[in-house]
Design a protein around this motif. Structure first.
Motif, mmCIF file in Angstrom:
data_model
loop_
_atom_site.group_PDB
_atom_site.id
_atom_site.type_symbol
_atom_site.label_atom_id
_atom_site.label_comp_id
_atom_site.label_asym_id
_atom_site.label_seq_id
_atom_site.Cartn_x
_atom_site.Cartn_y
_atom_site.Cartn_z
ATOM 1 N N UNK A 197 80.788 -12.463 19.995
ATOM 2 C CA UNK A 197 82.031 -13.170 19.739
ATOM 3 C C UNK A 197 82.428 -14.054 20.911
ATOM 4 N N UNK A 198 82.139 -13.611 22.120
ATOM 5 C CA UNK A 198 82.415 -14.422 23.312
ATOM 6 C C UNK A 198 81.544 -15.678 23.277
ATOM 7 N N UNK A 207 74.862 -16.971 30.980
ATOM 8 C CA UNK A 207 75.819 -17.339 32.030
ATOM 9 C C UNK A 207 75.187 -18.296 33.039
ATOM 10 N N UNK A 208 73.921 -18.084 33.351
ATOM 11 C CA UNK A 208 73.222 -18.991 34.271
ATOM 12 C C UNK A 208 73.122 -20.395 33.677
ATOM 13 N N UNK A 209 72.789 -20.472 32.392
ATOM 14 C CA UNK A 209 72.601 -21.764 31.729
ATOM 15 C C UNK A 209 73.930 -22.517 31.606
ATOM 16 N N UNK A 210 74.976 -21.816 31.207
ATOM 17 C CA UNK A 210 76.266 -22.469 30.983
ATOM 18 C C UNK A 210 77.023 -22.716 32.287
ATOM 19 N N UNK A 211 76.718 -21.921 33.311
ATOM 20 C CA UNK A 211 77.447 -22.048 34.563
ATOM 21 C C UNK A 211 78.819 -21.424 34.503
ATOM 22 N N UNK A 212 79.053 -20.569 33.508
ATOM 23 C CA UNK A 212 80.352 -19.916 33.335
ATOM 24 C C UNK A 212 80.183 -18.402 33.284
ATOM 25 N N UNK A 213 81.121 -17.701 33.885
ATOM 26 C CA UNK A 213 81.163 -16.243 33.804
ATOM 27 C C UNK A 213 81.940 -15.906 32.535
#
Length: 75
Positions: free
Chosen positions: A13-14, A64-70
């Protein structure tokens, strides 16, 4: 959605929420980047988006690595 209260699909869902925040061309590009980084076939990715398969923590780190977001609450 029947899975709303199910914590098994919380990471799915996230991811869905993040992808929904993107415009269509960026969403398509991010889909390809995520699939390539996780080295998964398209059907597995769509199973995540449709909440048919739970998104495993190992893939969450790579996303998270690909998007650059936690995004995910990982231990």
């Amino acid at each position: 959605m029947a899975i709303k209260g199910n914590t098994r699909y919380a990471n799915n869902l996230i991811l869905i929420s993040y992808l929904d925040s993107l415009e269509s061309p960026k969403r398509r590009a991010m889909s390809i980047l995520i699939r390539d980084a996780c080295m998964i076939p398209y059907y597995k990715y769509t199973n995540w988006i449709k909440c048919k398969t739970a998104l495993e923590p190992l893939y969450c780190k790579k996303i998270e690595e690909v998007t650059g977001k936690k995004m995910f609450n990982l231990i």
